[in-house]
Design a protein around this motif. Structure first.
Motif, PDB file in Angstrom:
ATOM      1  N   GLU A  30     -81.037 -94.658  26.868  1.00 30.35           N
ATOM      2  CA  GLU A  30     -81.897 -94.645  28.045  1.00 30.35           C
ATOM      3  C   GLU A  30     -81.847 -96.003  28.760  1.00 30.35           C
ATOM      4  O   GLU A  30     -81.748 -96.081  29.984  1.00 30.35           O
ATOM      5  CB  GLU A  30     -83.331 -94.295  27.660  1.00 30.35           C
ATOM      6  CG  GLU A  30     -84.270 -94.211  28.843  1.00 30.35           C
ATOM      7  CD  GLU A  30     -83.869 -93.154  29.854  1.00 30.35           C
ATOM      8  OE1 GLU A  30     -84.152 -93.359  31.049  1.00 30.35           O
ATOM      9  OE2 GLU A  30     -83.265 -92.131  29.471  1.00 30.35           O
ATOM     10  N   HIS A  31     -81.892 -97.075  27.970  1.00 28.62           N
ATOM     11  CA  HIS A  31     -81.823 -98.421  28.550  1.00 28.62           C
ATOM     12  C   HIS A  31     -80.491 -98.623  29.256  1.00 28.62           C
ATOM     13  O   HIS A  31     -80.431 -99.205  30.341  1.00 28.62           O
ATOM     14  CB  HIS A  31     -82.023 -99.459  27.440  1.00 28.62           C
ATOM     15  CG  HIS A  31     -82.121-100.851  27.948  1.00 28.62           C
ATOM     16  ND1 HIS A  31     -81.105-101.755  27.806  1.00 28.62           N
ATOM     17  CD2 HIS A  31     -83.115-101.505  28.612  1.00 28.62           C
ATOM     18  CE1 HIS A  31     -81.458-102.899  28.352  1.00 28.62           C
ATOM     19  NE2 HIS A  31     -82.671-102.770  28.848  1.00 28.62           N
ATOM     20  N   LEU A  32     -79.434 -98.135  28.662  1.00 28.13           N
ATOM     21  CA  LEU A  32     -78.102 -98.248  29.255  1.00 28.13           C
ATOM     22  C   LEU A  32     -78.032 -97.480  30.581  1.00 28.13           C
ATOM     23  O   LEU A  32     -77.498 -97.982  31.564  1.00 28.13           O
ATOM     24  CB  LEU A  32     -77.047 -97.727  28.290  1.00 28.13           C
ATOM     25  CG  LEU A  32     -75.610 -97.725  28.786  1.00 28.13           C
ATOM     26  CD1 LEU A  32     -75.167 -99.127  29.158  1.00 28.13           C
ATOM     27  CD2 LEU A  32     -74.697 -97.135  27.729  1.00 28.13           C
ATOM     28  N   ARG A  33     -78.577 -96.279  30.612  1.00 25.86           N
ATOM     29  CA  ARG A  33     -78.572 -95.492  31.850  1.00 25.86           C
ATOM     30  C   ARG A  33     -79.326 -96.214  32.966  1.00 25.86           C
ATOM     31  O   ARG A  33     -78.879 -96.264  34.110  1.00 25.86           O
ATOM     32  CB  ARG A  33     -79.183 -94.114  31.601  1.00 25.86           C
ATOM     33  CG  ARG A  33     -78.215 -93.114  31.022  1.00 25.86           C
ATOM     34  CD  ARG A  33     -78.786 -91.713  31.038  1.00 25.86           C
ATOM     35  NE  ARG A  33     -79.759 -91.502  29.977  1.00 25.86           N
ATOM     36  CZ  ARG A  33     -79.452 -91.155  28.737  1.00 25.86           C
ATOM     37  NH1 ARG A  33     -78.191 -90.984  28.399  1.00 25.86           N
ATOM     38  NH2 ARG A  33     -80.386 -90.964  27.837  1.00 25.86           N
ATOM     39  N   GLU A  34     -80.471 -96.783  32.621  1.00 26.21           N
ATOM     40  CA  GLU A  34     -81.259 -97.522  33.609  1.00 26.21           C
ATOM     41  C   GLU A  34     -80.492 -98.735  34.135  1.00 26.21           C
ATOM     42  O   GLU A  34     -80.454 -98.994  35.337  1.00 26.21           O
ATOM     43  CB  GLU A  34     -82.596 -97.965  33.005  1.00 26.21           C
ATOM     44  CG  GLU A  34     -83.554 -96.842  32.734  1.00 26.21           C
ATOM     45  CD  GLU A  34     -84.785 -97.287  31.964  1.00 26.21           C
ATOM     46  OE1 GLU A  34     -84.981 -98.510  31.777  1.00 26.21           O
ATOM     47  OE2 GLU A  34     -85.545 -96.406  31.546  1.00 26.21           O
ATOM     48  N   GLN A  40     -76.491-103.249  36.693  1.00 32.12           N
ATOM     49  CA  GLN A  40     -76.560-104.418  35.806  1.00 32.12           C
ATOM     50  C   GLN A  40     -75.457-104.435  34.759  1.00 32.12           C
ATOM     51  O   GLN A  40     -75.233-105.467  34.125  1.00 32.12           O
ATOM     52  CB  GLN A  40     -77.919-104.466  35.111  1.00 32.12           C
ATOM     53  CG  GLN A  40     -79.072-104.648  36.053  1.00 32.12           C
ATOM     54  CD  GLN A  40     -80.409-104.527  35.352  1.00 32.12           C
ATOM     55  OE1 GLN A  40     -80.494-104.079  34.214  1.00 32.12           O
ATOM     56  NE2 GLN A  40     -81.460-104.930  36.028  1.00 32.12           N
ATOM     57  N   VAL A  41     -74.793-103.309  34.540  1.00 32.67           N
ATOM     58  CA  VAL A  41     -73.714-103.250  33.551  1.00 32.67           C
ATOM     59  C   VAL A  41     -72.470-102.656  34.193  1.00 32.67           C
ATOM     60  O   VAL A  41     -72.543-101.909  35.170  1.00 32.67           O
ATOM     61  CB  VAL A  41     -74.107-102.421  32.304  1.00 32.67           C
ATOM     62  CG1 VAL A  41     -75.254-103.052  31.553  1.00 32.67           C
ATOM     63  CG2 VAL A  41     -74.419-100.990  32.664  1.00 32.67           C
ATOM     64  N   SER A  70     -78.605-102.346  23.064  1.00 34.99           N
ATOM     65  CA  SER A  70     -79.322-102.631  24.303  1.00 34.99           C
ATOM     66  C   SER A  70     -80.031-103.977  24.278  1.00 34.99           C
ATOM     67  O   SER A  70     -80.310-104.550  25.323  1.00 34.99           O
ATOM     68  CB  SER A  70     -80.334-101.527  24.603  1.00 34.99           C
ATOM     69  OG  SER A  70     -81.340-101.490  23.620  1.00 34.99           O
ATOM     70  N   ARG A  71     -80.318-104.491  23.095  1.00 34.94           N
ATOM     71  CA  ARG A  71     -80.971-105.804  23.034  1.00 34.94           C
ATOM     72  C   ARG A  71     -80.027-106.909  23.467  1.00 34.94           C
ATOM     73  O   ARG A  71     -80.414-107.840  24.163  1.00 34.94           O
ATOM     74  CB  ARG A  71     -81.505-106.071  21.630  1.00 34.94           C
ATOM     75  CG  ARG A  71     -82.769-105.247  21.329  1.00 34.94           C
ATOM     76  CD  ARG A  71     -83.165-105.409  19.911  1.00 34.94           C
ATOM     77  NE  ARG A  71     -82.371-104.400  19.201  1.00 34.94           N
ATOM     78  CZ  ARG A  71     -82.234-104.321  17.903  1.00 34.94           C
ATOM     79  NH1 ARG A  71     -82.817-105.193  17.134  1.00 34.94           N
ATOM     80  NH2 ARG A  71     -81.533-103.374  17.347  1.00 34.94           N
ATOM     81  N   GLN A  72     -78.779-106.811  23.043  1.00 34.38           N
ATOM     82  CA  GLN A  72     -77.799-107.842  23.396  1.00 34.38           C
ATOM     83  C   GLN A  72     -76.912-107.425  24.561  1.00 34.38           C
ATOM     84  O   GLN A  72     -76.125-108.242  25.055  1.00 34.38           O
ATOM     85  CB  GLN A  72     -76.931-108.166  22.179  1.00 34.38           C
ATOM     86  CG  GLN A  72     -77.721-108.741  21.034  1.00 34.38           C
ATOM     87  CD  GLN A  72     -76.812-109.095  19.866  1.00 34.38           C
ATOM     88  OE1 GLN A  72     -75.585-109.000  19.939  1.00 34.38           O
ATOM     89  NE2 GLN A  72     -77.402-109.522  18.782  1.00 34.38           N
TER      90      GLN A  72
END
Length: 102
Positions: A30-34, A40-41, A70-72
């Motif tokens: 989910e963090h990656l999709r956002e 941002q990525v 997602s943390r790093q």
């Protein structure tokens, strides 16, 4: 009867320990999709293509199954070098290779 009970208990323990990891994986996705939606990525396909075109990875086979922290904000990409699996760690924001194992 005892064997069935033992197998049932072992299965329950394994499932109980796997659930937090599955939940974390869902949050990472989910963090990656956002982050991707906000630019941002770097898109995963582009990262794989860029890493695969660099030496020495251009001579290796990409195995798929990328993992994301997602943390790093780091992808772990797996390549096959002969009979050895090589994991390449790539910063999802910059595309820079930040590590390799082995």
């Amino acid at each position: 009867m005892i064997r069935t009970l033992t197998i049932s208990l072992a299965s329950a323990l394994l499932l109980g320990t796997a659930m937090p990891a599955l939940a974390r994986g869902d949050r990472d996705q989910e963090h990656l999709r956002e982050a991707a939606a906000q630019g941002q990525v770097i898109p995963l396909k582009r990262l794989i293509s860029e890493v695969s075109s660099r030496s020495p990875y251009s001579d290796m086979t990409y195995l798929g199954g990328p993992q994301f922290d997602s943390r790093q904000m780091i992808y772990a990409l797996k390549f096959m070098d002969g009979s050895q699996v090589v994991v390449v760690y790539v910063d999802a924001r910059t595309g820079r290779i930040v590590g390799r194992k082995p």
